[in-house]
Design a protein around this motif. Structure first.
Motif, PDB file in Angstrom:
ATOM      1  N   ALA A  15      67.348 -65.000  63.637  1.00 18.13           N
ATOM      2  CA  ALA A  15      65.921 -64.448  64.181  1.00 18.13           C
ATOM      3  C   ALA A  15      66.941 -64.140  65.648  1.00 18.13           C
ATOM      4  N   VAL A  16      66.963 -64.513  66.206  1.00 15.42           N
ATOM      5  CA  VAL A  16      67.426 -63.487  67.454  1.00 15.42           C
ATOM      6  C   VAL A  16      68.463 -63.095  67.202  1.00 15.42           C
ATOM      7  N   SER A  17      69.471 -61.802  65.829  1.00 18.54           N
ATOM      8  CA  SER A  17      70.108 -61.646  65.639  1.00 18.54           C
ATOM      9  C   SER A  17      69.255 -59.687  65.190  1.00 18.54           C
ATOM     10  N   LEU A  18      67.843 -60.830  64.307  1.00 17.21           N
ATOM     11  CA  LEU A  18      67.547 -59.564  64.154  1.00 17.21           C
ATOM     12  C   LEU A  18      66.144 -59.126  65.580  1.00 17.21           C
ATOM     13  N   ALA A  19      66.187 -59.894  65.781  1.00 21.92           N
ATOM     14  CA  ALA A  19      65.265 -59.297  67.281  1.00 21.92           C
ATOM     15  C   ALA A  19      65.921 -58.611  68.152  1.00 21.92           C
ATOM     16  N   LYS A  31      60.067 -60.457  57.823  1.00 19.25           N
ATOM     17  CA  LYS A  31      61.217 -60.267  57.810  1.00 19.25           C
ATOM     18  C   LYS A  31      62.067 -61.138  57.558  1.00 19.25           C
ATOM     19  N   LEU A  32      62.006 -62.348  58.654  1.00 23.29           N
ATOM     20  CA  LEU A  32      63.370 -63.514  58.946  1.00 23.29           C
ATOM     21  C   LEU A  32      62.985 -64.116  57.138  1.00 23.29           C
ATOM     22  N   LYS A  34      63.216 -62.810  54.536  1.00 24.32           N
ATOM     23  CA  LYS A  34      63.928 -61.444  53.800  1.00 24.32           C
ATOM     24  C   LYS A  34      64.894 -61.672  53.999  1.00 24.32           C
ATOM     25  N   ALA A  35      65.563 -61.497  55.391  1.00 20.71           N
ATOM     26  CA  ALA A  35      66.717 -61.839  55.726  1.00 20.71           C
ATOM     27  C   ALA A  35      67.602 -63.150  55.512  1.00 20.71           C
ATOM     28  N   THR A  36      66.549 -64.201  55.986  1.00 19.39           N
ATOM     29  CA  THR A  36      67.750 -65.599  55.457  1.00 19.39           C
ATOM     30  C   THR A  36      67.284 -65.779  53.933  1.00 19.39           C
ATOM     31  N   LYS A  37      66.545 -65.268  53.288  1.00 17.17           N
ATOM     32  CA  LYS A  37      66.874 -65.665  51.859  1.00 17.17           C
ATOM     33  C   LYS A  37      65.904 -66.932  51.772  1.00 17.17           C
ATOM     34  N   LEU A  38      64.719 -67.143  52.394  1.00 17.96           N
ATOM     35  CA  LEU A  38      63.857 -68.233  52.043  1.00 17.96           C
ATOM     36  C   LEU A  38      62.306 -68.033  51.867  1.00 17.96           C
ATOM     37  N   SER A  39      62.061 -68.958  51.451  1.00 23.16           N
ATOM     38  CA  SER A  39      60.202 -68.535  51.413  1.00 23.16           C
ATOM     39  C   SER A  39      59.125 -68.315  52.724  1.00 23.16           C
ATOM     40  N   LYS A  40      57.934 -67.718  52.575  1.00 23.91           N
ATOM     41  CA  LYS A  40      57.141 -67.384  54.141  1.00 23.91           C
ATOM     42  C   LYS A  40      57.151 -68.845  54.219  1.00 23.91           C
ATOM     43  N   SER A  41      56.553 -69.578  53.265  1.00 25.11           N
ATOM     44  CA  SER A  41      56.165 -71.176  52.927  1.00 25.11           C
ATOM     45  C   SER A  41      57.078 -71.911  54.200  1.00 25.11           C
ATOM     46  N   GLY A  42      58.282 -72.164  53.651  1.00 22.98           N
ATOM     47  CA  GLY A  42      59.325 -72.920  54.220  1.00 22.98           C
ATOM     48  C   GLY A  42      59.240 -72.907  55.522  1.00 22.98           C
ATOM     49  N   LEU A  43      59.296 -71.331  56.506  1.00 26.32           N
ATOM     50  CA  LEU A  43      59.727 -70.541  57.202  1.00 26.32           C
ATOM     51  C   LEU A  43      58.365 -71.125  58.446  1.00 26.32           C
TER      52      LEU A  43
END
Length: 214
Positions: A15-19, A31-32, A34-43
């Motif tokens: 997230a820091v890298s993207l920001a 967007k995070l 997608k970048a981490t290949k994790l689900s939105k619900s997981g985030l």
């Protein structure tokens, strides 16, 4: 550190890298994900809102800055050598430390200067803490005899940060090949203005002691 804490740390690093590249306001959980290949619900289990994510990114940036810029400088002799170390480390952080898009401290300060809310408050707190640390560095330089007794600590912090912001612009935006040289000349002049040159400071630094930063 638990598995969950390790995962959260990796997510925040991304997230820091993207920001740092696209801006803190542009950072979203989608967007995070997608970048981490994790689900939105997981985030959402880690960050229940965009605002919460932004605030955690600011906290992470503050910790990274301490670890990469401030803490290594504290190992240097007190006074001007330590101030020079902060300057050097900060420029290295700008030019490609663990954050690819430069100094997110500077970027977020500009991005949120006119945006009311809790995220802006966190940015203000981060910047105020930084100014306090620089003011303390100037106070120590006075105690060590490197700066004169009339030094305005907050003014020094203001001017120091101004030099860093100038370096950030010339190095990253303008790709000025002389940005390093210009920044060092500017720092030399700033130090000379608050002291009496570096004759005494150099002698002290040669046999300078190291401490815990007090």
């Amino acid at each position: 550190m638990s598995k969950g804490e390790k995962t959260r740390k990796k997510i925040l690093a991304k997230a820091v890298s993207l920001a740092s590249v696209t801006g803190l306001e542009d950072l979203t959980i989608g967007k995070l994900a997608k970048a981490t290949k994790l689900s939105k619900s997981g985030l959402f289990a880690h960050f229940n809102s965009k605002k919460s994510l932004q605030e955690q990114v600011i906290k992470t940036v503050s910790e990274l800055f301490m670890n990469e810029v401030i803490n290594p400088a504290i190992k240097e002799p007190r006074g001007v050598p330590r101030i020079r170390a902060i300057f050097r480390n900060w420029k290295e952080w700008i030019d490609g430390g663990s954050v690819p898009g430069g100094c997110l401290t500077i970027a977020s300060a500009l991005e949120f200067d006119d945006r009311p809310g809790t995220v802006r408050e966190k940015v203000v707190e981060m910047v105020q803490d930084l100014l306090d640390m620089l003011s303390k560095a100037a106070r120590i330089a006075v105690y060590e005899g490197h700066f004169n007794q009339k030094t305005d600590f907050r003014q020094f912090a203001y001017e120091f940060v101004s030099l860093i912001c100038g370096y950030h612009m010339h190095s990253r935006l303008l790709h000025d090949p002389k940005s390093e040289e210009r920044s060092e000349k500017a720092l030399d002049r700033l130090i000379a203005e608050y002291g009496s040159g570096e004759t005494g400071e150099t002698k002290r630094s040669e046999g300078g002691r190291k401490d815990d930063g007090r």
